[in-house]
Design an enzyme around this catalytic site. Structure first.
Site, PDB file in Angstrom:
ATOM      1  N   PRO A 126      59.099  80.291  40.642  1.00 37.43           N
ATOM      2  CG  PRO A 126      58.935  82.539  41.185  1.00 37.43           C
ATOM      3  CD  PRO A 126      58.093  81.314  40.944  1.00 37.43           C
ATOM      4  CG  ASP A 152      63.247  69.905  35.795  1.00 35.18           C
ATOM      5  OD1 ASP A 152      63.430  68.702  35.573  1.00 35.18           O
ATOM      6  OD2 ASP A 152      62.398  70.594  35.205  1.00 35.18           O
ATOM      7  CE  LYS A 206      65.177  66.331  29.659  1.00 31.91           C
ATOM      8  NZ  LYS A 206      64.240  66.681  30.719  1.00 31.91           N
ATOM      9  CG  MET A 212      64.935  77.613  27.924  1.00 28.63           C
ATOM     10  SD  MET A 212      64.358  75.932  27.550  1.00 28.63           S
ATOM     11  CE  MET A 212      62.669  76.271  26.969  1.00 28.63           C
TER      12      MET A 212
END
Length: 257
Positions: free
Chosen positions: A22, A45, A67, A178
């Protein structure tokens, strides 16, 4: 943090799929720490914290290959190509992902590409956001008597559709990655699947950062909640399973991570 004595050094020409957890250094595995602090190339990322990135060697090649939704400046095929090319150029390559690389991290595509290219690789697990959120909320994902199953899901499918909750019924704790910003649609979809309006909901935002937040409500009130900033993970506990922990205060901010 010091890697254990005798920890294996990185190998040139090898790719390491590493989970950054995290965001906090003290939640990295010792193996992740050792690899990050000795690799010559780092492809990371967007969500990886600056604290974790600070472990890279001063001369390491570091590239952001994030992304995130709405900001896709690079394709998965390009990432695969870079991993392979840098490894074949003799780099020890870390492909660094937030959380765990094997959970909603496109590891399947990267493993397939590395295998096809005959590039050796290693997977190094990390603490996923679902586990971090459960720890912060002090609500176990399972119970010896009340609940023996956990389901990890995402509402968004690869083609951009949002029917990922179809058929998910309330027999297990649901950890939703998400989720997007349409909380009303999530509540409606779960309600249609048989989830009680009294289901305990936890919404965790930006875990591992200074702005992390954790809010709780019941499913009927989820549509009225102001969406929290991404990245977000949600957890849904059936009524009979939500009493095992001490619970979370609304808008709770912890120093745990």
């Amino acid at each position: 943090m010091t890697p254990p004595a005798g920890a294996a050094a990185v190998t040139p020409g090898t790719v390491y799929l590493v989970g950054a957890g995290p965001g906090s250094l003290d939640l990295l595995t010792m193996r992740a720490y050792a690899v990050l602090s000795s690799a010559s190339c780092l492809l990371h990322d967007d969500l990886v914290s600056a604290e974790v990135l600070s472990l890279a060697l001063p001369h390491a090649l570091v590239r952001n290959v994030g992304k995130r939704c709405g900001k896709k400046t690079i394709t998965q095929e390009e990432i695969n190509s870079w991993m392979i090319q840098y490894a074949k150029d003799g780099h020890s390559v870390v492909r660094l992902k937030s959380g765990d690389p094997l959970l909603f991290g496109r590891a399947a595509e990267e493993i397939a590409a590395l295998t096809d290219a005959a590039v050796p690789f290693e997977v190094i697990p990390g603490v996923s956001a679902g586990f971090a959120a459960a720890a912060l909320a002090r609500l176990p994902l399972t119970g010896r008597i009340s609940n023996s199953r956990v389901l990890f899901a995402t509402r968004h499918l690869s083609a951009g559709s949002t029917n990922g909750l179809a058929g998910i019924t309330p027999e297990a704790t649901l950890v939703l990655y998400m989720p997007g910003r349409d909380y009303a649609a999530i509540a409606s979809e779960l309600g249609a699947n048989g989830w009680s309006a009294e289901t305990t909901c936890l919404v965790a935002s930006a875990l591992g950062t200074e702005s992390q937040r954790l809010e709780s409500c019941v499913l009927r009130d989820l549509p009225a909640m102001t969406p929290l900033p991404a990245p977000v993970v949600m957890m849904f506990y059936a009524v009979e399973n939500s009493g095992g922990g001490s619970g979370a205060d609304s808008d709770r901010r912890g120093s745990m991570f």
